[in-house]
Enzyme design. Structure first.
Site, PDB file in Angstrom:
ATOM      1  CD1 TRP A 324      26.021  53.331  52.452  1.00  0.00           C
ATOM      2  CD2 TRP A 324      25.061  51.583  50.422  1.00  0.00           C
ATOM      3  NE1 TRP A 324      25.060  52.966  52.480  1.00  0.00           N
ATOM      4  CE2 TRP A 324      24.481  51.897  51.770  1.00  0.00           C
ATOM      5  CE3 TRP A 324      24.616  50.535  49.483  1.00  0.00           C
ATOM      6  CZ2 TRP A 324      23.090  51.307  51.621  1.00  0.00           C
ATOM      7  CZ3 TRP A 324      23.518  50.356  49.823  1.00  0.00           C
ATOM      8  CH2 TRP A 324      22.827  50.700  50.883  1.00  0.00           C
ATOM      9  CG  ASP A 325      25.714  56.782  51.481  1.00  0.00           C
ATOM     10  OD1 ASP A 325      25.650  56.207  51.876  1.00  0.00           O
ATOM     11  OD2 ASP A 325      24.207  57.894  52.611  1.00  0.00           O
ATOM     12  CD  GLU A 466      23.703  51.386  58.629  1.00  0.00           C
ATOM     13  OE1 GLU A 466      22.717  52.278  59.259  1.00  0.00           O
ATOM     14  OE2 GLU A 466      24.661  51.881  58.379  1.00  0.00           O
ATOM     15  CE  LYS A 580      19.015  53.569  59.289  1.00  0.00           C
ATOM     16  NZ  LYS A 580      20.320  53.684  59.087  1.00  0.00           N
TER      17      LYS A 580
END
Lengths: 763, 763
Positions: A324-325, A466, A580
């Site tokens: 998705w970056d 995550e 995260k």
């Protein structure tokens, strides 16, 4: 102004990180920043975009081509390599203005005197299959030199070997290594041609290396040029060997200098579309340029079948997969500066729609569930076990593949951003609308209706953070799903109004439903977590506030093994509020106009101390939102951390026992976002550009070009003035805008000037 | 016939398991099977039913009372204890017919001769607060003996100390230890009176121990009696000390022999209602009786404020909490044999409804979500972290408390079984209906509607198989939820027809909904996993079939630390098809008439090799279903394993690093179920009793009494004959039944005889 990354000594401990820092590439291939004598132990690699292979049951990953620029010297019988002899002097540098890598190493000749070896190389932006190099040797005392140069076909593989049936040939002065990949039987061919001004090089017995030995005279410079070309079966129907051979012959005919000139020209043109000038901060200036450089060397300028992997073209880490970056962290740069690349990136998602459909069906859903780790076919390369437990060595079940459903919304977001920025509706017709609607259908089938609360909910997902898997109503995910539904409806409206025939045809395909009526119903009933009325904090997911509220230092003190994974089943962070990476704050950044400053501020302050930044995607978001809430100096350290991630090499190298090193294109894109969308405060919704600058304390101004709906503008933001310059053909747009139209100023106390570049431009 | 458990030597390694094996108790308190000289190091304990305390932040657990039967001997200045001197002979035995514990130990007198110490004791079933004991000493050579006897108030605690402000008194010959619990300030008092026929015992300086020293003559038997009584603030408004003192005085007045006679009488009466006679299998006969014994010593015969904890009254393990075990594994025994206890057990759930309401509200649900680990208030004693990771020592998040929602359905199941078996609708009016409807409301709010599949689903639960947490549409859970909805509707119908005023009043309370209409809608739309058309196997939960299909031995070979927990985040079994315990098979057993034999057989065969039996609840279910499908010999080993679990002590003692030893009432109940509901094939639906015997190969017959809707019957099942005997007053029911009414025979080839006990009975 500084355009050069440089190390002026050799440090073995930095071989791997310098391989990233000194990357070159052209979107077709990446060439790691290794030295000419390096091999696979030093992670030398020519990583090919979009060429994947699976060896046995191991992870499927990109193919590294044999290295056609390999060269090693020998002086008076002694091998000269920084790995074996400590050099007297060593310099490695990268000219990011034209993407040229240079090294200069001075060795002591044991019998007396010094030998200077220089090498310059680049991956041609004009001829994407070609690598070109110029190497020289000079000595201060007569000596006997042997040059070994050619193709190193002993490639670095993480989960290889991928190249089978390697064949080596020497024909018409050209070295040729060819092989086929094991899984898809794709031919891969590398040709090499070396041209020296001081006598022909000869093929050595080693097979792929040429060897020339000569008596070098003190003071004399011996120079030779190298041309390498890579072709694969993906590039053509025919014979990649012939194409590679032809390419090196043509490159050699053109000659190194002309190739280099072309390289400079192309890169100059690229920079003209994106270079940001920061006044008052040399370090930031360079880091930001470097970030853009990293994006440009891996951007697919011609192919719409590849996208940008999470580690760019810096190797095989993360399986060379596209995450998705790309949409969320890299796309904005290209949307503003290189819409053609943006289109290619989104076309890649259109071409991989069938893979996404297969994945949805695999899990019993409708529509398209995009791969968490996408390769050539769009089937998910992500396994269910992504990290090994450091205590038991056992693979650990992670919920990336099956629960990070926001990926489908991210793809839709990207497509729609492209439409807004370019107005190029052809993308919708070329498959974009189908992707959008299939993703909406996926979410409709993923959602559940809560009959008591009378709302649709998105259950059992993993958000960007995550460390907290399998949560309900993740604020980020739900907001993105809502946007998907909105886009699905808007897309239908737009096609119906402007392309009724196409719309009609497409509708037939979706007639079985769920389709627009269901999207509308779900949109109206979808639960979106709201700010707490007292604290204004948005709960990251259901019951997040019930988790242990431990501080980050306290949590760190509980670490037993420094490589242990903080997420997963028994992860240290999973039962705490430690994140995260930015999750709610990322959502606030995406939908910044939907939330008042107070909400963004409250959430920044709440989540920032609770964020570990275990992902390089995280810090830039805190920088962006800090700027948005008028506190750019809170954000500046995060911006710098993001912009220098590939320069310092200070990123996570391991998760569990998994090596995850490489470049960080998402951070590169994030650095650009922080500077332009954050500090310069540029915001475009397809119609109006808002400028809401918030410059860090020591920045005097930032100036940059943008391309909006095909027109070029130049924006200059300083402490007391915003100047927008339009190109001549573009007067109307700008003129029409005034203060309330195309350009709108949000910041207080600054003055807006509008200028026209030609002929009207004047202070 | 054998009614005695016996060990004829002393083995230090068995101190803890013998503490379970030789348990006595009376439902008010449990007395572990320890020896008279044992203290807390040997886990001596007098565990009080329903008295809980929390010390600091530690787990809340039952309170152990001071031990009023403590005694230690001293001969010629040497302390006599099996812990310190190896006895010449030692025998420990338990008479399960009247719940009397005996020990006889022969020590060598160092100066020559032997000393024989005997002790007999019981927890009075007639006087529930009283423990009584008779002890003797005899020697073969003159010697000087000191007896120390009294109250050992240094109690064993796992998460204590719970008794604060301990006070010791000596008044009118009675020793008195009193204290208060730390959390609720409940007074706890223990009184002790010792009566000897050979001279008064005198209080020693030790404070709580009496000491008498005398010169014993060879051949003479010295005998003394001990009476101890326990009272707490839960028993009365007034002064527990006075009550305890009075109780021992009264017991002493009555005298040991009369107390013992009463004990025998009460127990004889109890056995008359339940004793099963197995012809052809002595071992099974004893193990089955022993299982019933274990259930009877912990059953609440008078209090409806306590239920049976998972480890009975054998200590503080599992926090003395009541789990689903009670309804699903123990209740059937009481329903058939002691409906008064069954009513108390279900009233306990009614009294704890408010705790269940609080838990539902805590998680944002409606209605009643019963505690996974229920104590006095019904608030959940279960923590979110139930097991420690053996590799890191860290608490591991487990999803017992928040996801094992079937508990609320289990409670409803239990209540409705009680109604079916007794016809006693007063339970519904006394709160049972409210519990049923609140549980149905809970599930209505827990369920989600899937708009694409157009069905209600039960998501994110943990079924009985705790190795697979947070699964969707667990077949067991969904079937139980369906039953809850059915019962909720049936309960309404029944009350409306027969108690319209009560029904009307109750309805007003539920007027806000969701109520009957919603239950009906959910019932019609609820997804129930069905047998696969080809294999007939029912998938345990969504995507279970996608898990790794590893064999149990293979999985065991992956174990690194023998105490590692197979479930939880990274558990060995979680990503495989290996189950902790029967799940689908348990469901098939509960709803046996809803599935054809082929389905039960297919699922037994599929799941049996995949079941680890990590819970003592598991094997009996495989025995039950084996009998049901006509393969009793497949089930026999599981029956024996279940029936002997507390005799052999071969059960799991640790999960992670948590001690979980104690007795296993659920297995005790499971053994009874396997014999009676399985092998004898007794099945009662409130109207008809079906008999479908499937005797293990070497069983000739099984004969047992049952109480159905208040009437007593005797069933005798042999290979070729089933005889049902009704008591005289009950002729009509039996007469009416014939072959199609009250009694129905399912097995092929057997002959049914109906008899009347008096006056008509004759072969």
């Amino acid at each position: 102004m500084n355009w050069t990354a440089c190390d002026s000594s050799f440090d073995k401990a930095r071989i791997i990180t310098n391989g990233n820092k000194y990357m070159t590439g052209n979107g077709y291939m990446g060439y790691r920043g290794t030295l000419e004598e390096f091999g696979k132990e030093q992670l030398a690699a020519v990583t090919l975009a979009g060429v994947y292979d699976q060896a046995g049951e191991r992870w499927r990953e990109p193919v590294n081509a044999p290295n056609g620029l390999f060269t090693v010297l020998n002086c008076n019988g002694q091998r000269l390599s920084v790995l074996e002899s400590e050099p007297l002097n060593h310099k490695q540098e990268l000219d990011i203005r034209s993407a040229v890598h240079r090294r200069e190493t001075i060795y002591r000749i044991p019998e007396g005197g010094e030998l200077i070896f220089t090498a310059e190389r680049f991956a041609s932006m004009e001829r994407l299959h070609v690598l070109a190099g110029r190497q020289t040797v000079q000595c201060t005392a007569d000596c006997r030199i042997t040059i070994e140069t050619g193709i190193d076909s002993d490639v670095w593989d993480i989960n290889g070997p991928h190249l089978q049936n390697k064949q080596e040939q020497f024909k018409d002065g050209v070295l040729l290594t060819s092989a086929i990949t094991g899984e898809l039987n794709l031919p891969v061919a590398v040709a090499e041609l070396s041209v020296s001004g001081f006598g022909g090089l000869k093929l050595s017995k080693a097979g792929t290396l040429r060897r020339i030995t000569f008596d070098a005279k003190a003071g004399e410079t011996y120079e030779w040029f190298k041309y390498a070309a890579v072709y694969t079966g993906l590039d053509m129907e025919g014979d990649p060997e012939a194409a590679a051979e032809q390419a090196v012959q043509e490159a050699a005919e053109q000659g190194y200098l002309k190739l280099l000139q072309a390289q400079r020209r192309v890169w100059e043109e690229r920079w003209s579309r994106c270079d940001c000038l920061i006044e008052g901060d040399e370090a930031a200036q360079f880091a930001l340029r470097y970030s853009m450089y990293q994006l440009m060397i891996i951007a697919p300028t011609v192919s719409e079948r590849v996208s940008i992997p999470a580690r760019g073209l810096s190797g095989q880490v993360y399986k060379g997969a596209v995450f998705w970056d790309t949409e969320m962290f890299m796309l904005p740069f290209f949307l503003h500066c290189d819409p053609g690349v943006a289109r290619n990136l989104m076309m890649y998602r259109i071409h991989t729609l069938d893979g996404a459909r297969r994945k949805a069906a695999e899990y019993g859903y409708l529509g398209a569930f995009y791969a968490w780790e996408s390769q050539d076919s769009g089937d998910d390369a992500c396994t269910l076990f992504n990290v090994n437990d450091v205590y038991t060595g056992r693979p650990m079940r992670t919920y990336f593949r099956d629960k990070q459903v926001h990926i489908s919304a991210d793809v839709v977001h990207g497509i729609w951003q492209y439409i807004l920025f370019t107005g190029d509706e052809s993308l919708l017709i070329d498959g974009g609308a189908e992707v959008i609607w299939e993703c909406a259908r996926f979410f409709y089938s993923y959602a559940y209706y809560n009959p008591v609360k009378e709302r649709y909910e998105i259950l059992d997902v993993t958000g960007p953070d995550e460390y907290h898997e399998r949560v309900n109503n993740n604020a980020f995910t739900n907001a993105l799903v809502k946007e998907t539904l909105e886009i699905a409806l808007r897309c239908a409206e737009q096609l119906q109004n402007r392309h009724p025939v196409t719309f009609h045809e497409l509708c037939a395909q979706f007639a079985g439903g769920p389709f627009l009526a269901e999207f509308q119903a779900m949109l109206e009933g979808l639960y979106i977590p709201q700010p707490d009325p007292d604290t204004l904090v948005i709960e990251q997911f259901d019951r997040y506030f019930k988790l242990e509220d431990v501080t980050l230092p306290e949590l760190k003190s509980r670490v037993i093994n420094k490589n242990e994974y903080w997420g997963g089943g028994n992860g240290l962070a999973t039962t705490t509020r430690i994140l995260k990476q930015a999750d709610v704050v990322l959502m606030l950044n995406l939908f910044k106009s939907a939330f008042p400053k107070e909400v963004k501020q409250a959430n920044w302050k709440f989540y920032e101390p609770r964020t570990e930044h275990g992902s390089s995607l995280s810090p830039c978001i805190y920088a962006l939102v800090a700027a948005d809430i008028g506190s750019p100096d809170w954000g500046y350290p995060y911006f710098m951390r993001t912009a220098t991630v590939d320069l310092t090499g200070e990123s996570k190298q391991y998760v569990g026992d998994l090596y995850i090193g490489g470049t960080h294109p998402a951070a590169n894109g994030g650095a650009w976002m922080a500077a332009v969308l954050g500090f310069a405060g540029v915001q475009f919704d397809g119609q109006t550009i808002w400028l809401k600058p918030a410059l860090p304390e020591h920045w005097q101004s930032i100036e940059l070009p943008v391309t909006l709906r095909g027109d070029h503008y130049r924006l200059r933001v300083s402490r007391d003035e915003v100047i927008v310059t339009a190109s001549a053909g573009n007067q109307e747009a700008l003129g029409f805008a005034g203060y309330g139209g195309l350009v709108e100023l949000c910041g207080p106390g600054t003055r807006l000037q509008l200028r026209f570049a030609k002929p009207a431009a004047a202070e």
